[in-house]
Design a protein around this motif. Structure first.
Motif, mmCIF file in Angstrom:
data_model
loop_
_atom_site.group_PDB
_atom_site.id
_atom_site.type_symbol
_atom_site.label_atom_id
_atom_site.label_comp_id
_atom_site.label_asym_id
_atom_site.label_seq_id
_atom_site.Cartn_x
_atom_site.Cartn_y
_atom_site.Cartn_z
ATOM 1 N N THR A 168 -9.223 -4.370 -10.515
ATOM 2 C CA THR A 168 -8.622 -5.129 -9.415
ATOM 3 C C THR A 168 -9.258 -4.731 -8.086
ATOM 4 O OG1 THR A 168 -6.547 -5.279 -10.637
ATOM 5 C CG2 THR A 168 -6.457 -5.706 -8.270
ATOM 6 N N VAL A 169 -9.390 -3.431 -7.849
ATOM 7 C CA VAL A 169 -10.014 -2.952 -6.611
ATOM 8 C C VAL A 169 -11.458 -3.439 -6.546
ATOM 9 C CG1 VAL A 169 -10.770 -0.887 -5.365
ATOM 10 C CG2 VAL A 169 -8.496 -0.969 -6.399
ATOM 11 N N ARG A 170 -12.168 -3.354 -7.661
ATOM 12 C CA ARG A 170 -13.557 -3.796 -7.731
ATOM 13 C C ARG A 170 -13.671 -5.271 -7.373
ATOM 14 N NH1 ARG A 170 -16.908 -6.214 -11.150
ATOM 15 N NH2 ARG A 170 -19.033 -5.458 -11.295
ATOM 16 N N LYS A 171 -12.748 -6.076 -7.902
ATOM 17 C CA LYS A 171 -12.764 -7.516 -7.638
ATOM 18 C C LYS A 171 -12.604 -7.799 -6.148
ATOM 19 C CE LYS A 171 -9.122 -9.761 -8.834
ATOM 20 N NZ LYS A 171 -8.054 -10.415 -9.600
ATOM 21 N N TRP A 172 -11.693 -7.077 -5.477
ATOM 22 C CA TRP A 172 -11.471 -7.294 -4.053
ATOM 23 C C TRP A 172 -12.630 -6.782 -3.205
ATOM 24 C CZ3 TRP A 172 -8.528 -10.854 -2.278
ATOM 25 C CH2 TRP A 172 -7.458 -11.298 -3.042
ATOM 26 N N ILE A 173 -13.275 -5.723 -3.640
ATOM 27 C CA ILE A 173 -14.454 -5.230 -2.921
ATOM 28 C C ILE A 173 -15.588 -6.245 -3.027
ATOM 29 C CG2 ILE A 173 -16.270 -3.463 -2.933
ATOM 30 C CD1 ILE A 173 -14.107 -1.418 -3.600
ATOM 31 N N VAL A 174 -15.774 -6.824 -4.211
ATOM 32 C CA VAL A 174 -16.807 -7.848 -4.388
ATOM 33 C C VAL A 174 -16.498 -9.056 -3.519
ATOM 34 C CG1 VAL A 174 -17.774 -9.525 -6.026
ATOM 35 C CG2 VAL A 174 -17.532 -7.132 -6.695
ATOM 36 N N ARG A 175 -15.260 -9.517 -3.536
ATOM 37 C CA ARG A 175 -14.885 -10.675 -2.717
ATOM 38 C C ARG A 175 -15.090 -10.395 -1.231
ATOM 39 N NH1 ARG A 175 -9.255 -12.619 -5.642
ATOM 40 N NH2 ARG A 175 -10.250 -13.513 -7.503
ATOM 41 N N GLY A 176 -14.662 -9.210 -0.781
ATOM 42 C CA GLY A 176 -14.840 -8.847 0.623
ATOM 43 C C GLY A 176 -16.307 -8.725 1.005
ATOM 44 N N GLY A 177 -17.102 -8.112 0.119
ATOM 45 C CA GLY A 177 -18.530 -7.963 0.385
ATOM 46 C C GLY A 177 -19.247 -9.294 0.460
ATOM 47 N N LEU A 178 -18.939 -10.190 -0.499
ATOM 48 C CA LEU A 178 -19.573 -11.519 -0.498
ATOM 49 C C LEU A 178 -19.138 -12.335 0.715
ATOM 50 C CD1 LEU A 178 -19.411 -12.514 -4.273
ATOM 51 C CD2 LEU A 178 -21.442 -11.937 -2.940
#
Length: 195
Positions: A168-178
């Motif tokens: 879940t944290v990974r998914k939000w980091i990817v979304r924020g980074g993109l």
């Protein structure tokens, strides 16, 4: 006619957790810190928050070649004068494509110079967000301790954490980074089109 017997393809197995997987995750974290730190450092200078502001009077431009097979980077050099007149550097250069004879607003950043402006700042902040994507990629290896030996194992390790808190944290980091990198690159393009 008799149909041949179909056998399922061999499913690649997940590697065993160990120190190598955690070290790989830590390596991605260190690389991400370097990328994000470099982006923020240059963004602060491009925004005029850090460094010495001045003007670079461009005298000549050339292509600086890197490693084999790279296209090279356009570099323009000349004389830098700080706004307060205290600093003059006759061998100043900036990575940019400008015409000889022009004057460029720059910020002194350590031993080098960075162009100043909104578009330049946004471009460097985009690099900061790229560091987020590098962290997100390495999180699966750090959390599981699994060291991939093939591309298929990378996908399996990533899928293994997808339903967990790390996923879940990974998914939000990817979304924020993109999202962050995308907005910054869009702002960079707009600044370039309006200039």
């Amino acid at each position: 006619m008799r149909q041949p017997e179909l056998r399922p393809l061999a499913q690649p197995e997940l590697p065993q957790p160990g120190i190598l997987g955690r070290a790989l995750g830590a390596l991605f974290f260190v690389v991400a810190l370097g990328i994000s730190g470099f982006g923020l450092y240059n963004a602060a200078h491009a925004a005029g928050v850090a460094g010495t502001h001045g003007t670079l009077a461009v005298e000549q431009c050339w292509v600086k070649h890197g490693s084999h097979g790279s296209r090279g980077t356009k570099v323009c050099g000349g004389t830098f004068r700080s706004d307060d007149g205290k600093t003059v550097d006759d061998e100043a250069s900036v990575r940019s494509e400008v015409k000889p004879g022009s004057r460029v607003s720059v910020q002194r950043a350590g031993d080098g110079y960075v162009r100043v402006g909104f578009g330049e700042t946004a471009r460097w902040v985009a690099l900061f967000f790229l560091g987020w994507l590098v962290v997100a990629f390495g999180m699966s290896f750090a959390a599981t301790g699994m060291f991939p030996r093939s591309g298929m194992q990378v996908a399996l390790i990533t899928r293994a954490v997808s339903g967990t808190r790390v996923g879940t944290v990974r998914k939000w980091i990817v979304r924020g980074g993109l999202a962050g990198a995308g907005v910054c690159l869009l702002l960079t393009l707009l600044a370039w089109l309006l200039s």
